[in-house]
Write a protein that holds these residues in place. Sequence first.
Motif: not given
Length: 262
Positions: A222-229, A232-233, A241-247, A249-258
Amino acid sequence: MDSRQRTRHEISRDVRCTATGFAHELVKAAVASLERSALGDSDPDVARLFDEVDALVHRFRSHHRELSNARVLRRGTRLARAPEPGLPEAAQPFSYVGAYFGAYSDFDAFARGALGFTGNLHPRTDMTAIGLDMHLQRHFWTVERQGTLYAFRLDDDEGGEADTERQAEHVRRMLRARFGDDGVAEAMPIYAGRFRSITEFVRSFLWKLPFPTWLLIHVDVTTLGYEWSVDRSIFTLSAGEGGMHVFVRRDPLSHWRYRLPV
């Protein structure tokens, strides 16, 4: 192997996996109950053990039902997939279930291969149980022939290519309405798919990476998804219906924190 033999083989495989997984978890629950009693100063908590067994029965009934439903749905795709180059002859009758993943000596070896993890594991890490779970939860489909376990990665979208293209076209229209043509050009090549939530996307994203399950269960998705948002990853569009499309922009794990320690 004709279609009737193949179906019997599939049914038998699912029954064996379900029964083995249930027996495995049942023994673990009983041992855990005895350990709690031995290390404490009270008698075994029989009521708690019964509740745990009831939960296991419910869980594996669901696995059995869902595997059966998935098997029926796959009938419509039989023989629609051409055999892949290098596919072992023994596995060819089952090639329609998904992309061929590999051949292994047992569930332990399969789990290590699927997770892409070859380092030293904690001695109590049960890779056989992890391999069984991957079959029961339909991340992979496995079949055993002549002492060899063959694995296939199941398609994420059971609707097939036609449904995938319809979904993509729907998203293109949404992007054009919100961002114009430039938004389509920028976002569509990295469209990740439709998910019920960001946490579901994060779990799906991490599952495809070579991280062992025992490590992933400690990740706060949950926290990881918030940080990726926030960084702007990724960004999302409502899908109704409560769903979402996800895009992406860059590898979310490219930052050293992840970067996870594997």
